[in-house]
Write an enzyme that holds these catalytic residues in place. Structure first.
Site, PDB file in Angstrom:
ATOM      1  N   ASN A   9      21.998  29.356  43.135  1.00  9.36           N
ATOM      2  CA  ASN A   9      21.531  30.741  43.173  1.00  9.36           C
ATOM      3  C   ASN A   9      20.202  30.844  42.401  1.00  9.36           C
ATOM      4  O   ASN A   9      20.178  30.705  41.185  1.00  9.36           O
ATOM      5  CB  ASN A   9      22.623  31.604  42.529  1.00  9.36           C
ATOM      6  CG  ASN A   9      22.263  33.062  42.456  1.00  9.36           C
ATOM      7  OD1 ASN A   9      21.080  33.421  42.447  1.00  9.36           O
ATOM      8  ND2 ASN A   9      23.266  33.907  42.390  1.00  9.36           N
ATOM      9  N   LYS A  12      20.068  33.133  39.243  1.00 10.40           N
ATOM     10  CA  LYS A  12      20.652  32.650  37.991  1.00 10.40           C
ATOM     11  C   LYS A  12      19.694  31.685  37.287  1.00 10.40           C
ATOM     12  O   LYS A  12      19.572  31.698  36.073  1.00 10.40           O
ATOM     13  CB  LYS A  12      21.999  31.973  38.257  1.00 10.40           C
ATOM     14  CG  LYS A  12      23.090  32.960  38.652  1.00 10.40           C
ATOM     15  CD  LYS A  12      24.446  32.286  38.762  1.00 10.40           C
ATOM     16  CE  LYS A  12      25.516  33.266  39.210  1.00 10.40           C
ATOM     17  NZ  LYS A  12      26.816  32.615  39.454  1.00 10.40           N
ATOM     18  N   ASP A  67      30.957  31.160  34.884  1.00 12.53           N
ATOM     19  CA  ASP A  67      32.003  31.741  35.718  1.00 12.53           C
ATOM     20  C   ASP A  67      32.145  33.190  35.290  1.00 12.53           C
ATOM     21  O   ASP A  67      31.936  33.514  34.114  1.00 12.53           O
ATOM     22  CB  ASP A  67      33.322  30.985  35.568  1.00 12.53           C
ATOM     23  CG  ASP A  67      34.259  31.276  36.749  1.00 12.53           C
ATOM     24  OD1 ASP A  67      33.771  31.679  37.817  1.00 12.53           O
ATOM     25  OD2 ASP A  67      35.477  31.096  36.603  1.00 12.53           O
ATOM     26  N   PHE A 148      25.794  43.043  44.153  1.00 12.30           N
ATOM     27  CA  PHE A 148      26.732  42.304  45.005  1.00 12.30           C
ATOM     28  C   PHE A 148      28.148  42.513  44.459  1.00 12.30           C
ATOM     29  O   PHE A 148      28.338  43.219  43.477  1.00 12.30           O
ATOM     30  CB  PHE A 148      26.372  40.807  45.024  1.00 12.30           C
ATOM     31  CG  PHE A 148      26.643  40.109  43.713  1.00 12.30           C
ATOM     32  CD1 PHE A 148      25.777  40.243  42.643  1.00 12.30           C
ATOM     33  CD2 PHE A 148      27.793  39.335  43.539  1.00 12.30           C
ATOM     34  CE1 PHE A 148      26.033  39.623  41.430  1.00 12.30           C
ATOM     35  CE2 PHE A 148      28.050  38.703  42.323  1.00 12.30           C
ATOM     36  CZ  PHE A 148      27.173  38.850  41.267  1.00 12.30           C
ATOM     37  N   TYR A 150      31.556  43.589  43.263  1.00 12.17           N
ATOM     38  CA  TYR A 150      32.197  44.869  42.976  1.00 12.17           C
ATOM     39  C   TYR A 150      31.218  45.907  42.413  1.00 12.17           C
ATOM     40  O   TYR A 150      31.643  46.986  41.978  1.00 12.17           O
ATOM     41  CB  TYR A 150      33.360  44.652  41.994  1.00 12.17           C
ATOM     42  CG  TYR A 150      34.421  43.712  42.543  1.00 12.17           C
ATOM     43  CD1 TYR A 150      35.462  44.192  43.328  1.00 12.17           C
ATOM     44  CD2 TYR A 150      34.369  42.340  42.298  1.00 12.17           C
ATOM     45  CE1 TYR A 150      36.432  43.339  43.845  1.00 12.17           C
ATOM     46  CE2 TYR A 150      35.323  41.475  42.810  1.00 12.17           C
ATOM     47  CZ  TYR A 150      36.348  41.978  43.586  1.00 12.17           C
ATOM     48  OH  TYR A 150      37.294  41.120  44.106  1.00 12.17           O
ATOM     49  N   HIS A 176      27.075  41.612  32.029  1.00 11.67           N
ATOM     50  CA  HIS A 176      27.879  40.602  31.332  1.00 11.67           C
ATOM     51  C   HIS A 176      27.137  39.265  31.284  1.00 11.67           C
ATOM     52  O   HIS A 176      27.176  38.562  30.288  1.00 11.67           O
ATOM     53  CB  HIS A 176      29.228  40.467  32.028  1.00 11.67           C
ATOM     54  CG  HIS A 176      29.134  40.366  33.533  1.00 11.67           C
ATOM     55  ND1 HIS A 176      28.403  41.252  34.289  1.00 11.67           N
ATOM     56  CD2 HIS A 176      29.636  39.471  34.415  1.00 11.67           C
ATOM     57  CE1 HIS A 176      28.482  40.921  35.568  1.00 11.67           C
ATOM     58  NE2 HIS A 176      29.221  39.833  35.667  1.00 11.67           N
TER      59      HIS A 176
HETATM   60  P1  IMP Z   1      31.081  33.690  40.249  1.00 12.78           P
HETATM   61  O1  IMP Z   1      31.105  33.649  38.758  1.00 12.78           O
HETATM   62  O2  IMP Z   1      29.680  33.623  40.787  1.00 12.78           O
HETATM   63  O3  IMP Z   1      32.056  32.717  40.840  1.00 12.78           O
HETATM   64  O4  IMP Z   1      31.582  35.152  40.652  1.00 12.78           O
HETATM   65  C1  IMP Z   1      32.925  35.509  40.690  1.00 12.78           C
HETATM   66  C2  IMP Z   1      33.146  36.834  41.392  1.00 12.78           C
HETATM   67  O5  IMP Z   1      33.201  37.873  40.400  1.00 12.78           O
HETATM   68  C3  IMP Z   1      32.061  37.271  42.356  1.00 12.78           C
HETATM   69  O6  IMP Z   1      32.282  36.765  43.639  1.00 12.78           O
HETATM   70  C4  IMP Z   1      32.214  38.791  42.336  1.00 12.78           C
HETATM   71  O7  IMP Z   1      33.285  39.176  43.157  1.00 12.78           O
HETATM   72  C5  IMP Z   1      32.605  39.051  40.880  1.00 12.78           C
HETATM   73  N1  IMP Z   1      31.397  39.296  40.091  1.00 12.78           N
HETATM   74  C6  IMP Z   1      30.873  38.499  39.127  1.00 12.78           C
HETATM   75  N2  IMP Z   1      29.743  39.037  38.608  1.00 12.78           N
HETATM   76  C7  IMP Z   1      29.554  40.199  39.259  1.00 12.78           C
HETATM   77  C8  IMP Z   1      28.535  41.205  39.191  1.00 12.78           C
HETATM   78  O8  IMP Z   1      27.559  41.137  38.415  1.00 12.78           O
HETATM   79  N3  IMP Z   1      28.690  42.231  40.032  1.00 12.78           N
HETATM   80  C9  IMP Z   1      29.721  42.356  40.908  1.00 12.78           C
HETATM   81  N4  IMP Z   1      30.681  41.452  41.039  1.00 12.78           N
HETATM   82  C10 IMP Z   1      30.608  40.374  40.217  1.00 12.78           C
END
Ligand code: IMP
Length: 196
Positions: A9, A12, A67, A148, A150, A176
């Protein structure tokens, strides 16, 4: 010093680059690492650690991996570590499922937290963790088109807007992930060595 950000990504990668001078931050695409690590742990800490260690061992580079997930208080932390896999289909499908599961929860009890864990791993297998959290409430219908996951149902109470109604800069300050990066920054500075 080269630092691998274990992601494909570009957003990031940019976030880490913006934090620390003196580190040559690269992504999995830059080092052409064919690395797909399954998130098999049941905590954010476990999965971030797993991904960082696997990439650091495979490439011989210091590595950061993350994560994250959404933890709803009244659902005992669900969807949590399974946020990306909470329901099949798209982000919109997962939001629908969440709103259905939360129908019975009254206003005032719809608190939730986005949480992020960053793991910094050395090629020798040493790991340090950094945490970030952003609290808010879950609306009954989506609002906003940015972001993206939620974001459209996560209201930031102090702003009166959802995460999907914030600019990239605003979300980049209070999210976060931004807060976990704040906590990781001193470790990255140590790694980069004295400022030149
Ligand atoms: P990952 O850490 O990229 O695997 O994200 C895990 C999942 O948490 C994502 O697919 C979203 O469903 C949710 N998520 C994590 N960070 C965000 C955010 O900043 N906005 C909205 N959803 C999030």
């Amino acid at each position: 010093m080269r630092l691998l950000v274990a992601t494909r990504n570009p957003g990031k990668l940019r976030e880490v680059r913006a934090r620390v001078q003196g580190l040559d931050a690269v992504s999995l695409d830059d080092v052409q690492a064919m690395l797909e690590v399954e998130e098999t742990e049941d905590t954010l800490e476990g999965n971030a650690r797993l991904k960082a260690l696997a990439a650091a061992r495979a490439t011989g580079l210091w590595t950061v991996a993350d994560d994250s997930g959404l933890f709803v208080d009244a659902l005992g932390g669900v969807p949590g570590v399974r946020s990306a896999r909470y329901a099949p289909g798209s982000d919109a499908d997962r939001i629908r499922e969440l709103l259905r599961a939360m129908e019975w929860i009254p206003e005032g009890a719809r608190w939730a937290a986005f949480r992020c864990v960053l793991a910094l791993a050395s090629p020798e297998g040493e790991v340090r963790l950094a945490h970030g959290e952003c609290r808010g409430t879950i609306l009954r219908a989506p609002r906003g088109t940015d972001g993206f996951g939620y974001d459209p149902v996560f209201l930031v109470p102090e702003l009166g807007r959802t995460m999907a109604e914030l600019s990239l800069e605003e979300k980049g300050r209070l999210s976060h992930r931004a807060r976990a990066l704040d906590a990781l920054e001193p470790l990255l500075r140590e790694l980069a060595g004295p400022a030149r």
